[in-house]
Design an enzyme around this catalytic site. Sequence first.
Site, short mmCIF file in Angstrom:
data_model
loop_
_atom_site.label_atom_id
_atom_site.label_comp_id
_atom_site.label_asym_id
_atom_site.label_seq_id
_atom_site.Cartn_x
_atom_site.Cartn_y
_atom_site.Cartn_z
CB SER A 67 -7.87 -11.75 21.77
OG SER A 67 -6.81 -12.31 22.52
CB SER A 68 -8.28 -13.68 26.96
OG SER A 68 -9.40 -14.49 26.75
CE LYS B 268 -8.87 -14.51 18.69
NZ LYS B 268 -7.54 -14.26 19.22
CG HIS C 192 -14.46 -17.30 25.36
ND1 HIS C 192 -13.80 -16.18 25.79
CD2 HIS C 192 -13.51 -18.21 25.08
CE1 HIS C 192 -12.50 -16.41 25.79
NE2 HIS C 192 -12.30 -17.63 25.35
#
Length: 281
Positions: free
Chosen positions: A185-186, A149, A37
């Site tokens: 990625s979270s 992504k 992010h």
Amino acid sequence: MQVCREISDLRTRVAQMRAEGETVGLVPTMGFLHDGHMELVRRARAECDRCVVTIFVNPTQFGDPADLATYPRNEARDLAMLEQAGVDLVFIPDASQIYPPGDETIVETTRLANTLHGKVRPGHYRGVTTVVARLFNIVGADRAYFGEKDYQQLQVIKRMVRDLHMPVAIVGVQTVRERDGLAMSSRNVRLSAEDRKAATVLSKSLDLAQSLASKGADIAEIGNSLRATINAEPRATLRAVDIVQSETLAPVSGALSGPVAILLSAEFGGILLIDQREIIP
Ligand code: PAF
């Protein structure tokens, strides 16, 4: 850095930026920020006068209520990261702001949303376009930044913007990876230590695909190598390997004559991860 929770407040502040002749870059997120992010934020800041970030865990893009309930959140940490990165404005609406009572309007790219990963997660990309269209209408940015992504998401959003003549430029930003290649990625924090290690098989298989492509392998050989590599990892449950034309996401076959996109999805301990890479012959 200003934080708004109301649409009217956000609009007043963006209108002030516009009145001063400034361009506005938007980074839509679902929070629990990571370096992927922050790369979007860096690009937005470099290319626009002002950077607006939205944090909204969008319920309409989750099929499974348990997935929504367990989606990681940490607003205080997110705000500290955004402040440090020099973001101008953060919009954190609650669901009733985005989906007002009686709401019944959806936005859907009918083909692109329901192919590939969209078949595994029915309704997911409809939820994405529905929320992103609303965020675009609320913020009114000049440019909006999305990671490559989720390659299908990026193509779906580009299609929506073209089809609906939305006055916003969509910028795709290259995937940011951990040192061992795992795409950020979270969801990565939900992996066990063993699954976290096993998940590097996705980026390794994509590296192998590029080296096969450079040696002249055709699409079938590349697809077989991707499947064999991921299936050889006992902790991985392969969900999809798709090799497609970049913009239309239409399947390709035969000899590799130009760039194509590889889209992967696999589960590790029940956590669905995706990865992608554009490969060239
Ligand atoms: O990529 C995401 O984080 C989300 O799908 C997005 C674009 C913020 C829409 O909720």
